[in-house]
Design a protein around this motif. Structure first.
Motif, PDB file in Angstrom:
ATOM      1  N   GLN A  85       0.857  -1.175   0.000  1.00  0.00           N
ATOM      2  CA  GLN A  85       0.000   0.000   0.000  1.00  0.00           C
ATOM      3  C   GLN A  85       0.899   1.233   0.000  1.00  0.00           C
ATOM      4  O   GLN A  85       1.950   1.233   0.620  1.00  0.00           O
ATOM      5  CB  GLN A  85      -0.931  -0.018   1.212  1.00  0.00           C
ATOM      6  N   ASN A  97      -4.618   5.729  -2.298  1.00  0.00           N
ATOM      7  CA  ASN A  97      -3.803   4.528  -2.186  1.00  0.00           C
ATOM      8  C   ASN A  97      -3.330   4.175  -3.588  1.00  0.00           C
ATOM      9  O   ASN A  97      -4.086   3.672  -4.400  1.00  0.00           O
ATOM     10  CB  ASN A  97      -4.616   3.381  -1.579  1.00  0.00           C
ATOM     11  N   LEU A 134      -4.853   0.351   2.157  1.00  0.00           N
ATOM     12  CA  LEU A 134      -4.150   1.332   2.979  1.00  0.00           C
ATOM     13  C   LEU A 134      -5.008   1.643   4.193  1.00  0.00           C
ATOM     14  O   LEU A 134      -6.200   1.910   4.065  1.00  0.00           O
ATOM     15  CB  LEU A 134      -3.906   2.617   2.173  1.00  0.00           C
TER      16      LEU A 134
END
Length: 160
Positions: free
Chosen positions: A20, A48, A54
């Motif tokens: 991420q 992200n 994320l």
């Protein structure tokens, strides 16, 4: 034994290559010069750009005059989230505040964003934008975000 270490090295490389990644549409939001008591709300857009969810775990302002609000839901790859920031515009004078953003991005676990504001009783009244001006500003913002995404991809390719 050498094969075992080589396997761990390859696995570690793949784990970092696919992760991420937090990016912001803007890391500094400038309120400009505003009147006391004016709207102190602004929004940072978080994207992200990685390929795993994320998670923003915490957002901490540098002082009590700034209040952040954010979603604790994971931001899926390619999607965006928001960090809403409220600054108390009763505080007179020019200032810059930092806000720490903590996430599960392995390379940027702590990111810093800023707000700048000048609260002045003699500030002009805010200009009301026309629909055309709003569309133009949105198009410029989208173009800047697209350019930022391209730069991130180039950087990833160069470091890979």
């Amino acid at each position: 034994m050498k094969k075992l270490f080589a396997g761990f090295a390859i696995l570690g490389t793949v784990a970092f290559a696919s992760a991420q990644t937090i990016t912001f549409d803007n890391t500094v939001l400038d309120y400009g010069t505003v009147k006391p008591g004016s709207d102190g709300n602004r929004v940072f857009i978080v994207k992200n750009t990685g390929d795993k969810p994320l998670i923003i775990s915490s957002v901490k302002p540098s002082c009590g005059c700034t209040t952040p609000d954010f979603s604790k839901d994971p931001i899926l790859p390619g999607k965006t989230g928001q960090i809403k920031v409220h600054y108390d515009t009763k505080n007179l004078g020019a200032t810059q505040k930092l806000i720490e953003v903590f996430s599960n991005d392995p390379e940027n676990q702590r990111s810093v964003i800023h707000i700048k504001v000048n609260v002045d009783p003699n500030a002009p009244e805010p200009k009301v934008l026309t629909e055309a001006e709003l569309k133009k500003a949105e198009a410029e913002k989208n173009a800047a975000l697209k350019k930022s995404k391209k730069m991130v991809k180039k950087t990833k390719k160069a470091t890979a």
